[in-house]
Design an enzyme around this catalytic site. Sequence first.
Site, PDB file in Angstrom:
ATOM      1  N   HIS A 118      -2.439  -1.461  -4.345  1.00  0.00           N
ATOM      2  CA  HIS A 118      -3.898  -1.510  -4.462  1.00  0.00           C
ATOM      3  C   HIS A 118      -4.418  -0.078  -4.458  1.00  0.00           C
ATOM      4  O   HIS A 118      -3.665   0.863  -4.228  1.00  0.00           O
ATOM      5  CB  HIS A 118      -4.545  -2.358  -3.357  1.00  0.00           C
ATOM      6  CG  HIS A 118      -4.353  -1.840  -1.965  1.00  0.00           C
ATOM      7  ND1 HIS A 118      -4.817  -2.508  -0.865  1.00  0.00           N
ATOM      8  CD2 HIS A 118      -3.772  -0.718  -1.471  1.00  0.00           C
ATOM      9  CE1 HIS A 118      -4.517  -1.826   0.235  1.00  0.00           C
ATOM     10  NE2 HIS A 118      -3.883  -0.738  -0.113  1.00  0.00           N
ATOM     11  N   SER A 150       0.823  -1.195   0.000  1.00  0.00           N
ATOM     12  CA  SER A 150       0.000   0.000   0.000  1.00  0.00           C
ATOM     13  C   SER A 150       0.868   1.261   0.000  1.00  0.00           C
ATOM     14  O   SER A 150       1.667   1.460  -0.907  1.00  0.00           O
ATOM     15  CB  SER A 150      -0.954  -0.075   1.202  1.00  0.00           C
ATOM     16  OG  SER A 150      -1.941   0.903   1.131  1.00  0.00           O
TER      17      SER A 150
END
Length: 196
Positions: A121, A96
């Site tokens: 993501h 992330s």
Amino acid sequence: MIPVVIEQTSRGERSYDIYSRLLKDRIIMLTGPVEDNMANSIIAQLLFLDAQDPTKDIYLYVNTPGGSVSAGLAIVDTMNFIKADVQTIVMGTAASMGTIIASSGAKGKRFMLPNAEYMIHQPMGGTGGGTQQTDMAIAAEHLLKTRNKLEKILADNSGKTVKQIHKDAERDYWMSAEETLAYGFIDQIMDNTKVK
């Protein structure tokens, strides 16, 4: 509990917490969730080391599941602001926001250990219960702007197109060290402080 190391000097023994000792060698540890207090500590260390000697590299070891976008971008902005090159070394996981930070190291100096993993993501967000529709629309617009900004950074850092990043980041996209190297987020895989 933070480990303490004892060092012999010409004046006798001196004890340091391990992080202070590593800082003497221009090593910063970015571990755990990215949040404001951790980011402020990382930023202060970057600024301190740059003020000490902007011609020497700083070594940022990264092992994080990600976290706050604003805190992470503050670290990235500082890495880009200072004169010293920041080498990034991923150990464990860069996920992330951690991928944004790790891939923002100085080009040619972004490393990963052989068994580490990368994950990109789309950013997460939301509003609590009882939120008005107009506030939800504002939050959704902000989340979309944030996603576009992060995808542009990842595209710049990897050499991929924003369209490719957008597609791959639609869901959790995990990569091994070899896959991360092929994707363009790192420059080399390290093994025993030697580059492969």
